[in-house]
Design an enzyme around this catalytic site. Structure first.
Site, PDB file in Angstrom:
ATOM      1  N   GLN A  25       6.838   3.482  -6.196  1.00 16.21           N
ATOM      2  CA  GLN A  25       8.028   4.045  -5.534  1.00 16.21           C
ATOM      3  C   GLN A  25       9.222   4.131  -6.501  1.00 16.21           C
ATOM      4  OE1 GLN A  25       8.534   5.700  -2.836  1.00 16.21           O
ATOM      5  NE2 GLN A  25       6.393   5.525  -2.278  1.00 16.21           N
ATOM      6  N   SER A  26       8.955   4.179  -7.788  1.00 23.04           N
ATOM      7  CA  SER A  26      10.034   4.208  -8.775  1.00 23.04           C
ATOM      8  C   SER A  26      10.887   5.470  -8.663  1.00 23.04           C
ATOM      9  CB  SER A  26       9.423   4.131 -10.181  1.00 23.04           C
ATOM     10  OG  SER A  26      10.381   4.472 -11.160  1.00 23.04           O
ATOM     11  N   ASN A  27      12.192   5.273  -8.486  1.00 24.05           N
ATOM     12  CA  ASN A  27      13.120   6.412  -8.509  1.00 24.05           C
ATOM     13  C   ASN A  27      13.246   6.954  -9.932  1.00 24.05           C
ATOM     14  OD1 ASN A  27      14.025   6.195  -5.688  1.00 24.05           O
ATOM     15  ND2 ASN A  27      14.902   4.251  -6.354  1.00 24.05           N
ATOM     16  N   ALA A  30       7.084   1.088 -10.728  1.00 23.34           N
ATOM     17  CA  ALA A  30       6.325   0.904  -9.492  1.00 23.34           C
ATOM     18  C   ALA A  30       6.028   2.278  -8.897  1.00 23.34           C
ATOM     19  CB  ALA A  30       7.145   0.071  -8.508  1.00 23.34           C
ATOM     20  N   ALA A  43      10.855   7.035 -12.200  1.00 22.01           N
ATOM     21  CA  ALA A  43       9.677   7.868 -12.478  1.00 22.01           C
ATOM     22  C   ALA A  43       9.838   9.242 -11.815  1.00 22.01           C
ATOM     23  CB  ALA A  43       8.416   7.172 -11.972  1.00 22.01           C
TER      24      ALA A  43
END
Ligand SMILES: *Cc1c(COP(=O)(O)O)cnc(C)c1O
Length: 326
Positions: free
Chosen positions: A73-75, A71, A77
């Site tokens: 807001q992926s941590n 997503a 990523a």
């Protein structure tokens, strides 16, 4: 032989939480927190332990570009972007939606930008098509002469989960008799690794709504890490904190975030670690976790995501208490 690389210094701290324990009716030595939010790369969080293995494999394969999905807001990523920056690798992040989508907030995207990652916006095909889009991105990178390597969603493959077999062993060396380790269950690799290190009975996963079949997902990841097969039924799982779904603010989670922040100065996020804490509190209330047992809360990070979560930001700021001078 493993190609694992170092992306932080270990071990992470283990701290007592006596004021939170008292607030929950537990003894002052009953409740501990394992600070994987303090992992020293890119704002910290659990994904770094997995990346030590998956990025190690990418380097061993001769990659010069990391590609992953998630997503906006992926941590995971964000931390892949940080690992790439640390190692001098290019990073392409594949996110659903378009760059101007109002729901992106800021949070992790600010850090993705600072780390120099590029984003491929995949449109609105839904999460199930993200893997196909990532494959297409890799094909184009190869046509452009790059050597891309795909890091799995959430870093959760049996290889990535080995990072949390190590995390579980690290915890056991800090605190030998642990009765419960409470952890957020997202893509499943963190819980799977902990189960590999500590067994099915000591790990309590709190489902965050990120995958359709949480128990089967964890069992599939944990099996290859142990010499026996792990059945979904043998895992301890709470599914009572999903609420309206992944990423949607759930009232008990905001309460749990306030309780942890107000008693211990610990910041949790609304998507993962706040859900795990809400699950821990519910487990104390229903007697699954009892006084005189030793419980560890694994803090998996996620602070940047808090600032990318519009509803939590608005709710928190609107309830800020004021102090008037007469
Ligand atoms: C990804 C994530 C989790 C869940 O970990 P999984 O290994 O994907 O289950 C928990 N907390 C935070 C902050 C995360 O970013």
């Amino acid at each position: 032989m493993s190609d694992k690389i170092a992306l932080s210094t270990w071990p992470t701290p283990l701290e007592p939480m006596p004021r939170l324990a008292a607030a929950l009716g537990l003894g002052e030595n009953d409740l501990w927190i394992k600070r994987d939010d303090l992992i020293g790369l890119g704002g910290g969080g659990n994904k770094v332990r997995k990346l030590e293995w998956t990025v190690g494999a990418a380097l061993a394969a001769g990659a010069d570009t990391l590609v992953t999905t998630g997503a906006a807001q992926s941590n995971h990523a964000r931390l892949t972007a940080a690992a790439g920056a640390r190692l001098g690798l290019d990073v392409v992040l594949v996110f659903p939606g378009t760059p101007d989508s109002a729901t992106h907030g800021s949070g992790n995207l600010v850090l993705d930008s600072l780390f120099g990652a590029r984003v491929h916006w995949a449109g609105d095909g839904g999460p199930s098509t993200m893997g196909d889009v990532a494959d297409e991105v890799c094909r184009q990178l190869r046509r452009d002469g790059a050597r891309p390597h795909l890091i799995p969603f959430g870093g959760s493959s049996p290889l990535g989960a080995r990072g949390y077999v190590e995390g579980g062993e690290e915890l056991r060396s800090q605190l030998p008799d642990v009765d419960h380790v409470v952890v957020a269950l997202g893509s499943g690799g963190t819980m799977a690794g902990l189960v590999g290190a500590l067994g099915e009975q000591r790990v309590l996963g709190v489902h965050c709504g990120a995958v359709a079949e949480p128990a089967a997902t964890v069992a599939d990841l944990a099996g290859p890490l142990t010499r026996r097969s792990i059945t979904p039924e043998s895992l301890r799982l709470r599914t009572d904190q999903v609420g309206a779904g992944y990423g949607v603010l759930h009232e008990p989670v905001l309460e749990a975030m306030r309780t942890a922040a107000g008693t211990e100065g610990i910041v949790l996020d609304p998507v993962y670690s706040g859900r795990a804490m809400a699950g821990l509190i519910a487990a104390v209330r229903d007697g699954d976790i009892r006084p005189a047992q030793r419980t560890v809360f694994l803090h998996t990070g996620g602070l940047p995501g808090l600032f990318g979560h519009t509803e939590t930001v608005q709710r928190s700021v609107s309830t800020l208490r004021s102090y008037e001078v007469e």
